[in-house]
Design a protein around this motif. Structure first.
Motif, mmCIF file in Angstrom:
data_model
loop_
_atom_site.group_PDB
_atom_site.id
_atom_site.type_symbol
_atom_site.label_atom_id
_atom_site.label_comp_id
_atom_site.label_asym_id
_atom_site.label_seq_id
_atom_site.Cartn_x
_atom_site.Cartn_y
_atom_site.Cartn_z
ATOM 1 N N GLY A 319 -34.612 77.531 20.067
ATOM 2 C CA GLY A 319 -35.657 78.448 20.524
ATOM 3 C C GLY A 319 -35.166 79.634 21.308
ATOM 4 N N PHE A 320 -33.846 79.853 21.388
ATOM 5 C CA PHE A 320 -33.309 80.983 22.132
ATOM 6 C C PHE A 320 -32.718 81.990 21.149
ATOM 7 C CE2 PHE A 320 -32.754 77.225 24.931
ATOM 8 C CZ PHE A 320 -33.719 77.554 25.866
ATOM 9 N N PRO A 321 -33.197 83.230 21.117
ATOM 10 C CA PRO A 321 -32.729 84.219 20.132
ATOM 11 C C PRO A 321 -31.389 84.817 20.524
ATOM 12 C CG PRO A 321 -34.377 85.203 21.568
ATOM 13 C CD PRO A 321 -34.280 83.750 21.960
ATOM 14 N N SER A 322 -30.857 85.643 19.608
ATOM 15 C CA SER A 322 -29.643 86.397 19.910
ATOM 16 C C SER A 322 -29.922 87.390 21.033
ATOM 17 C CB SER A 322 -29.163 87.132 18.659
ATOM 18 O OG SER A 322 -28.890 86.220 17.602
ATOM 19 N N ILE A 323 -28.892 87.742 21.797
ATOM 20 C CA ILE A 323 -29.050 88.629 22.957
ATOM 21 C C ILE A 323 -28.506 90.003 22.611
ATOM 22 C CG2 ILE A 323 -28.539 88.942 25.403
ATOM 23 C CD1 ILE A 323 -27.988 85.948 25.567
ATOM 24 N N PRO A 324 -29.314 91.059 22.658
ATOM 25 C CA PRO A 324 -28.841 92.408 22.321
ATOM 26 C C PRO A 324 -27.846 92.932 23.339
ATOM 27 C CG PRO A 324 -31.084 92.487 23.148
ATOM 28 C CD PRO A 324 -30.744 91.032 22.987
ATOM 29 N N TYR A 325 -27.044 93.902 22.897
ATOM 30 C CA TYR A 325 -25.975 94.473 23.712
ATOM 31 C C TYR A 325 -26.519 95.399 24.801
ATOM 32 C CZ TYR A 325 -21.867 97.297 24.862
ATOM 33 O OH TYR A 325 -20.857 97.953 25.526
ATOM 34 N N ASN A 326 -26.002 95.221 26.017
ATOM 35 C CA ASN A 326 -26.265 96.129 27.156
ATOM 36 C C ASN A 326 -27.760 96.341 27.401
ATOM 37 O OD1 ASN A 326 -25.321 97.624 29.307
ATOM 38 N ND2 ASN A 326 -25.234 99.542 28.129
ATOM 39 N N THR A 327 -28.511 95.262 27.255
ATOM 40 C CA THR A 327 -29.965 95.318 27.441
ATOM 41 C C THR A 327 -30.394 94.189 28.371
ATOM 42 O OG1 THR A 327 -30.239 96.198 25.208
ATOM 43 C CG2 THR A 327 -32.193 95.286 26.267
ATOM 44 N N ILE A 328 -31.211 94.531 29.383
ATOM 45 C CA ILE A 328 -31.727 93.499 30.286
ATOM 46 C C ILE A 328 -32.861 92.756 29.583
ATOM 47 C CG2 ILE A 328 -32.873 93.070 32.482
ATOM 48 C CD1 ILE A 328 -31.411 95.430 33.650
ATOM 49 N N MET A 416 -31.011 88.691 32.316
ATOM 50 C CA MET A 416 -29.569 88.704 32.034
ATOM 51 C C MET A 416 -29.225 89.944 31.201
ATOM 52 S SD MET A 416 -29.477 85.654 29.194
ATOM 53 C CE MET A 416 -30.671 85.607 27.848
ATOM 54 N N LYS A 417 -27.927 90.261 31.162
ATOM 55 C CA LYS A 417 -27.423 91.395 30.401
ATOM 56 C C LYS A 417 -25.941 91.161 30.115
ATOM 57 C CE LYS A 417 -26.334 95.355 32.329
ATOM 58 N NZ LYS A 417 -26.378 96.708 32.953
ATOM 59 N N TRP A 418 -25.486 91.633 28.959
ATOM 60 C CA TRP A 418 -24.051 91.560 28.649
ATOM 61 C C TRP A 418 -23.591 92.899 28.071
ATOM 62 C CZ3 TRP A 418 -21.354 91.894 23.959
ATOM 63 C CH2 TRP A 418 -22.157 92.007 22.804
ATOM 64 N N TRP A 419 -22.314 93.205 28.256
ATOM 65 C CA TRP A 419 -21.737 94.426 27.731
ATOM 66 C C TRP A 419 -20.225 94.238 27.597
ATOM 67 C CZ3 TRP A 419 -23.027 93.573 32.707
ATOM 68 C CH2 TRP A 419 -22.076 93.861 33.705
ATOM 69 N N ILE A 420 -19.594 95.215 26.983
ATOM 70 C CA ILE A 420 -18.152 95.162 26.736
ATOM 71 C C ILE A 420 -17.524 96.461 27.222
ATOM 72 C CG2 ILE A 420 -16.388 95.272 24.910
ATOM 73 C CD1 ILE A 420 -17.961 93.205 23.370
ATOM 74 N N GLU A 421 -16.377 96.353 27.892
ATOM 75 C CA GLU A 421 -15.613 97.521 28.320
ATOM 76 C C GLU A 421 -14.213 97.443 27.754
ATOM 77 O OE1 GLU A 421 -15.627 97.756 32.544
ATOM 78 O OE2 GLU A 421 -17.815 97.942 32.722
ATOM 79 N N ASN A 422 -13.707 98.604 27.320
ATOM 80 C CA ASN A 422 -12.343 98.668 26.791
ATOM 81 C C ASN A 422 -11.399 98.994 27.931
ATOM 82 O OD1 ASN A 422 -9.916 99.164 25.431
ATOM 83 N ND2 ASN A 422 -11.002 99.969 23.625
ATOM 84 N N THR A 423 -10.631 98.010 28.366
ATOM 85 C CA THR A 423 -9.763 98.191 29.540
ATOM 86 C C THR A 423 -8.551 99.061 29.236
ATOM 87 O OG1 THR A 423 -8.683 96.096 28.931
ATOM 88 C CG2 THR A 423 -10.444 96.000 30.563
ATOM 89 N N ASP A 424 -8.251 99.306 27.950
ATOM 90 C CA ASP A 424 -7.132 100.202 27.627
ATOM 91 C C ASP A 424 -7.434 101.637 28.024
ATOM 92 O OD1 ASP A 424 -5.522 98.272 26.676
ATOM 93 O OD2 ASP A 424 -6.014 98.565 24.562
ATOM 94 N N ASN A 425 -8.705 101.996 28.112
ATOM 95 C CA ASN A 425 -9.076 103.373 28.445
ATOM 96 C C ASN A 425 -9.202 103.605 29.935
ATOM 97 O OD1 ASN A 425 -9.230 103.921 25.697
ATOM 98 N ND2 ASN A 425 -11.410 103.325 25.588
ATOM 99 N N LYS A 426 -8.869 102.597 30.715
ATOM 100 C CA LYS A 426 -9.007 102.735 32.171
ATOM 101 C C LYS A 426 -7.661 102.736 32.843
ATOM 102 C CE LYS A 426 -13.624 100.740 32.463
ATOM 103 N NZ LYS A 426 -14.481 99.747 33.122
#
Length: 426
Positions: A319-328, A416-426
């Motif tokens: 009963g739990f759907p997929s979670i969209p990117y960078n969205t609360i 909740m919220k999830w996101w991704i950061e590219n650490t090579d660019n930092k």
């Protein structure tokens, strides 16, 4: 039971329920049954009357006689067949049964071992790609699919390992064919030089014309090549000399043999395509054995934009759907399994506000084998904005399983919220 016995005898040809065609012959004078014979006349044993015997009765007697002779011959053959083999034959049979039986068992074991080793090697390909993924920064099985990776691996091995052997055999066969045909067609040149060429067939001297490529023998009409370089002609020494009358015959023979030699290249090509298809299926079979009963989504379905923490059909019933990117988003709980597509060195962040329960989060690779499944637990950190956060850096480009275990029943919704950061660019 009697009926079954009757049927059984009929099947074996041992039961004949036939009415007689001829009635018994009786004496024309006194009516006493006459003893049949092959003679034309039978004398009655009672009254001595001579009774003529019709032809069909005499044929019956002859038929019976032949039948009795056949039975005697069959009896002799039966006695011969029923005799046991002589001791030498028995010894040969027993020894051969032991030897060849043992060899058969050894051969069967060898085939089994080689077959088992072959399948083990195929499974090892699967492990190798998981082993090298952190070093080449991509899991090829995740990104391109196990079937495609297995098929391309075999095709690559076939091209770089098997094809050179096939090509080498083709070249050797072609060169040997050339040498054989040219050795068969070249005129013979003694040590004195080209001015004294001999016919390859009869040995007669050839009449040479200036600039001639070949010469026809005046005696046997055989055609002889004159223009082969001397160094190459010496290399032809010892090659088989096939008998050809004309160069046209040589050309036709060469065309036929070259066609047969090229068949090896075609066979390699088609065998590679067919075997590639088999390995494509085997790749998915290995993945199924590895992950059954959980289904692994494809890279394209998980990495499409906008990205999601994907819930597969195996866990949609929770009963739990997929979670969209960078969205609360708000939810009453977390699915047991989510799937993520990540590039090398990307860092995954997951933040939660107001989650009322303890929850353990683990990251797994797309394999259940212990040495490659990754199995890393992510630890929550308290953030200044009163949230709890976990993060994890991908060691290679591939698919990853986010496994969650919630302790207790969730009583209140949370965000909740999830996101991704590219650490090579930092």
């Amino acid at each position: 039971m009697a009926k079954q016995t009757k049927v059984f005898k009929q099947e074996l040809g041992d039961f004949k329920n036939v009415k007689p065609v001829l009635t018994p012959l009786h004496c024309f004078s006194c009516g006493t049954p006459v003893v049949l014979s092959e003679n034309k006349v039978a004398i009655c044993t009672s009254c001595g009357n001579e009774n003529p015997i019709p032809d069909e009765y005499r044929e019956l007697v002859a038929s019976k006689k032949k039948h009795e002779q056949g039975l005697e011959q069959a009896k002799a053959l039966l006695e011969k067949v029923s005799e046991p083999p002589n001791p030498l034959f028995l010894l040969w049979y027993n020894v051969s049964e032991i030897v060849f039986g043992t060899l058969g068992i050894i051969l069967m074991i060898a085939l089994y071992i080689s077959g088992a080793a072959f399948f083990i090697a195929l499974f090892m390909v699967y492990f190798i790609y998981y082993t090298i993924a952190p070093y080449i920064h991509i899991n090829l099985i995740d990104v391109y699919g196990p079937g495609n990776v297995y098929a391309l691996t075999f095709v690559a091995l076939s091209v770089f390992l098997i094809f050179p052997l096939v090509l080498n055999a083709y070249v050797e066969d072609f060169v040997d064919l050339k040498k054989t045909l040219q050795a068969s067609l070249s005129a013979h040149f003694p040590d004195s030089g080209k001015n004294d060429a001999k016919c390859r067939c009869c040995g007669a001297s050839l009449e040479l014309s200036p600039g001639a490529v070949c010469a026809v023998c005046s005696y046997c009409q055989a055609e002889n090549i004159l223009t082969l370089p001397e160094k190459w002609r010496k290399k032809l020494t010892g090659f088989a000399n096939w008998h050809f009358k004309t160069i046209q015959e040589v050309f036709e023979t060469e065309s036929r043999f070259r066609k047969e030699i090229k068949e090896n290249l075609r066979f390699w090509f088609y065998a590679t395509i067919i075997a590639g298809g088999f390995f494509w299926l085997f790749g998915y079979f290995v993945s199924w054995v590895d992950n059954n009963p959980v289904s692994i989504p494809s890279w394209n379905s998980v990495s499409k934009n906008p990205r999601e923490m994907v819930v597969t059909k195996d866990y949609e019933s929770e009963g739990f759907p997929s979670i969209p990117y960078n969205t609360i988003v708000k939810s009453n709980g977390l699915s047991t399994n989510y799937w993520l597509a990540m590039d090398y060195n990307e860092t995954f962040f997951f933040k939660s506000w107001g989650f009322p329960n303890d929850v353990a989060v683990f990251v797994f690779a797309t394999t259940t084998f212990d040495e490659h499944k990754l199995s890393k637990e992510l630890h929550w950190k308290s953030m200044p904005d009163s949230s709890w956060q976990i993060s994890w850096k991908a060691p290679y480009k591939g698919l990853f399983n986010i496994y969650t275990k919630t302790y207790g029943k969730v009583e209140h919704p949370f965000t909740m919220k999830w996101w991704i950061e590219n650490t090579d660019n930092k």
